[in-house]
Design an enzyme around this catalytic site. Structure first.
Site, PDB file in Angstrom:
ATOM      1  N   CYS A 267     -22.251 -70.513  66.878  1.00  0.00           N
ATOM      2  CA  CYS A 267     -21.556 -71.622  67.064  1.00  0.00           C
ATOM      3  C   CYS A 267     -22.316 -72.761  67.585  1.00  0.00           C
ATOM      4  O   CYS A 267     -22.685 -73.797  67.218  1.00  0.00           O
ATOM      5  CB  CYS A 267     -20.136 -71.246  68.089  1.00  0.00           C
ATOM      6  SG  CYS A 267     -19.163 -70.287  67.242  1.00  0.00           S
TER       7      CYS A 267
HETATM    8  N1  SAJ Z   1     -25.042 -70.143  77.276  1.00  0.00           N
HETATM    9  C1  SAJ Z   1     -26.002 -70.613  78.339  1.00  0.00           C
HETATM   10  N2  SAJ Z   1     -25.319 -71.296  79.499  1.00  0.00           N
HETATM   11  C2  SAJ Z   1     -24.274 -71.618  79.432  1.00  0.00           C
HETATM   12  C3  SAJ Z   1     -23.127 -70.922  78.393  1.00  0.00           C
HETATM   13  C4  SAJ Z   1     -23.675 -70.174  77.288  1.00  0.00           C
HETATM   14  O1  SAJ Z   1     -27.160 -70.515  78.203  1.00  0.00           O
HETATM   15  O2  SAJ Z   1     -23.629 -72.081  80.481  1.00  0.00           O
HETATM   16  C5  SAJ Z   1     -25.675 -69.573  76.053  1.00  0.00           C
HETATM   17  C6  SAJ Z   1     -25.160 -68.133  76.227  1.00  0.00           C
HETATM   18  O3  SAJ Z   1     -26.135 -67.172  76.440  1.00  0.00           O
HETATM   19  C7  SAJ Z   1     -25.108 -67.946  74.336  1.00  0.00           C
HETATM   20  C8  SAJ Z   1     -24.969 -69.306  73.828  1.00  0.00           C
HETATM   21  O4  SAJ Z   1     -25.246 -70.103  74.945  1.00  0.00           O
HETATM   22  O5  SAJ Z   1     -26.322 -67.570  74.158  1.00  0.00           O
HETATM   23  C9  SAJ Z   1     -23.583 -69.282  73.590  1.00  0.00           C
HETATM   24  O6  SAJ Z   1     -22.685 -68.923  74.468  1.00  0.00           O
HETATM   25  P1  SAJ Z   1     -21.071 -69.285  74.374  1.00  0.00           P
HETATM   26  O7  SAJ Z   1     -20.661 -68.806  75.804  1.00  0.00           O
HETATM   27  O8  SAJ Z   1     -20.883 -70.634  73.728  1.00  0.00           O
HETATM   28  O9  SAJ Z   1     -20.719 -68.104  73.345  1.00  0.00           O
HETATM   29  P2  SAJ Z   1     -20.273 -68.488  71.697  1.00  0.00           P
HETATM   30  O10 SAJ Z   1     -21.410 -68.789  70.905  1.00  0.00           O
HETATM   31  O11 SAJ Z   1     -19.549 -67.209  71.496  1.00  0.00           O
HETATM   32  O12 SAJ Z   1     -19.047 -69.559  71.932  1.00  0.00           O
HETATM   33  C10 SAJ Z   1     -17.910 -69.707  71.650  1.00  0.00           C
HETATM   34  C11 SAJ Z   1     -17.404 -70.874  71.119  1.00  0.00           C
HETATM   35  N3  SAJ Z   1     -16.118 -70.720  70.580  1.00  0.00           N
HETATM   36  C12 SAJ Z   1     -16.061 -71.231  69.509  1.00  0.00           C
HETATM   37  O13 SAJ Z   1     -16.739 -71.960  68.789  1.00  0.00           O
HETATM   38  C13 SAJ Z   1     -14.531 -71.041  68.882  1.00  0.00           C
HETATM   39  C14 SAJ Z   1     -17.464 -72.148  72.071  1.00  0.00           C
HETATM   40  O14 SAJ Z   1     -16.593 -72.988  71.721  1.00  0.00           O
HETATM   41  C15 SAJ Z   1     -16.889 -71.404  73.447  1.00  0.00           C
HETATM   42  O15 SAJ Z   1     -17.057 -72.438  74.533  1.00  0.00           O
HETATM   43  C16 SAJ Z   1     -17.540 -70.266  74.027  1.00  0.00           C
HETATM   44  O16 SAJ Z   1     -17.507 -69.250  72.912  1.00  0.00           O
HETATM   45  C17 SAJ Z   1     -17.044 -69.619  75.335  1.00  0.00           C
HETATM   46  O17 SAJ Z   1     -16.555 -70.625  76.024  1.00  0.00           O
HETATM   47  O18 SAJ Z   1     -17.351 -68.847  75.679  1.00  0.00           O
END
Ligand code: SAJ
Length: 434
Positions: A267
């Site tokens: 995403c």
């Molecule tokens: N990450 C960081 N710093 C942060 C948050 C995440 O480096 O502060 C990194 C994570 O380690 C990962 C990547 O970014 O490698 C993505 O992390 P994520 O928490 O966004 O996880 P995803 O990819 O599963 O994103 C989903 C998304 N959901 C949808 O698209 C429906 C996103 O919109 C959500 O915000 C996210 O989950 C969430 O909140 O956990």
């Protein structure tokens, strides 16, 4: 929006039974719909038909066995008399980071070939604005349908957050947009029947497509912002995690994001490219968004740079040092390699002629070591690339000292910095921005 009519929606097809489609299909079954689940992946269908879950998901744990899908098939003709078709297939980017709509086009062709007149077709996969009118609509028109008369098309962007114990298909608010009033009403009625949360009707289908892209670009640029701050604070000797946690005490106008060794998943690093590419066609260049993407893409190399500096302080070379990469998944406590920063870190370490060992407890088949003990016994240095619970609980300064580890880079700032820093005579601890 005042609902002027109710629609007789009994049968639902779900095209794509992944982390979005499968919970969606089970939820429809739970809410009394007859559900046809379709997926092209034969191995996944075999697993599902034997009653097994292909991946872990909080909602599925409790409901997958309780609400088995009415029909599970790779034969698309089974969807012919569905009243609602939900398309939840992947929308990756290609090697050039351009949107790859192949799965969406394939699924749309499948529905357009088999559907009856009067059905509602909803695309849940993340796409940029205009895909519904430039890609989906022409396919149905080529099959002789007239949108808004004998077929209704909507977009309801998926919002599944893998590994989230609280938010799931049953309670995440949704937005939905369509080309016409009937399509919108049908969609609001349908989603209101399966989601116990707000269903917000959008002005048009483009706005619905833009919502998801905005949500995930927002997250991407905020992570890039703190990644840049982290690199700055590394130069100034300021603990960025402490600063962000301090800023987060402000109850308004601040939303904490945290720096790390990289941004992975299907995403956050992917979706902004959809917007960049489509805006370019309309003559707009997203400089800021592109810079954010570049900033995040540079974090794996920066993480390896931090290791090189730490080994230099210990007067150790990178070349021929065995470095253990702890974690391969893109996200904590999830088994998913897609766009994982660990992959880039491994490439960088290899380019620096390190010997690389890997261990991810959730991905043993992709790991070179089969346990934390094993990888620690082989390595002189470590990079924590995923903040899995097992690492946070098991990694202690004493354990590193026992295994004669000389440097550890905490790529997710997930360890107790002060405890590890206290062992500065035995090994060097560095985080990202701390
Ligand atoms: N990450 C960081 N710093 C942060 C948050 C995440 O480096 O502060 C990194 C994570 O380690 C990962 C990547 O970014 O490698 C993505 O992390 P994520 O928490 O966004 O996880 P995803 O990819 O599963 O994103 C989903 C998304 N959901 C949808 O698209 C429906 C996103 O919109 C959500 O915000 C996210 O989950 C969430 O909140 O956990």
């Amino acid at each position: 929006m005042e609902q002027t009519k109710s629609y007789d929606l009994k049968k639902v097809s779900v095209i794509g039974l992944g982390y979005v489609g499968l919970p969606l299909a089970v939820r429809c079954q739970e809410r009394g719909y007859e559900v046809i689940g379709v997926d092209v992946d034969e191995s996944k269908m075999t697993l599902l038909q034997s009653g097994k879950q292909p991946f872990s998901d909080e909602y599925l744990e409790e409901n997958f066995a309780l609400f088995p899908l009415s029909v599970l098939t790779s034969d698309a003709s089974a969807i012919a008399d569905a009243d609602v078709h939900l398309i939840a297939v992947p929308t990756p980017v290609d090697a050039m980071k351009h949107p790859d709509l192949t799965p969406v086009i394939g699924a749309t062709e499948m529905v357009a070939t088999h559907t009856k007149k009067g059905a509602l077709v909803v695309l849940e996969s993340t796409v940029n604005p205009y895909v519904s009118e430039e890609v989906i609509k022409p396919i149905f028109e080529a099959h002789g349908f007239t949108i808004g008369e004998d077929i209704f098309i909507s977009h309801c962007p998926e919002r599944i957050n893998p590994g989230d114990p609280k938010w799931n298909v049953t309670n995440i608010p949704r937005v939905v947009g369509s080309f016409d009033k009937t399509g919108l009403e049908m969609s609001v009625q349908f989603y209101s029947s399966i989601v116990d949360a707000e269903i917000r009707p959008m002005k048009h289908i483009r706005e619905a497509e833009a919502v998801k892209i905005l949500e995930n670009s927002f997250r991407n640029i905020n992570i890039a912002f703190v990644n840049e701050i982290a690199r700055s604070f590394d130069k100034m000797g300021i603990d960025v995690k402490d600063v962000i946690d301090g800023a987060a005490t402000k109850p308004f106008a601040f939303m904490a994001h945290y720096p790390s060794c990289g941004v992975g998943g299907h995403c956050i690093p992917v979706d902004p490219h959809y917007l960049v590419e489509r805006a370019k066609e309309s003559g707009f260049n997203h400089n800021f968004l592109k810079l954010a993407i570049e900033t995040n893409d540079a974090m794996p190399a920066y993480t390896v740079e931090r290791l090189q500096d730490a080994l230099n302080e210990m007067e150790l070379p990178m070349k021929n040092t065995t470095v253990g990469v702890l974690g391969l998944s893109y996200k904590a406590n999830v088994a998913d390699l897609r766009e994982s920063p660990a992959e880039e870190i491994i490439k960088e370490l290899t380019a620096h002629k390190c010997i690389v060992e890997t261990f991810d407890p959730l991905l043993p088949e992709h790991s070179t070591s089969k346990s934390l003990e094993e990888i620690l016994s082989k390595c002189g240095a470590l990079v924590v690339a995923t903040n899995h619970r097992e690492f946070i609980e098991a990694l202690t300064p004493e354990l590193l000292e026992t295994h004669n580890i000389k440097a550890i880079i905490d790529g997710k700032n997930c360890l107790n910095r002060d405890a590890f820093m206290a062992y500065g005579d035995s090994f060097i601890y560095r985080g990202i921005g701390r």
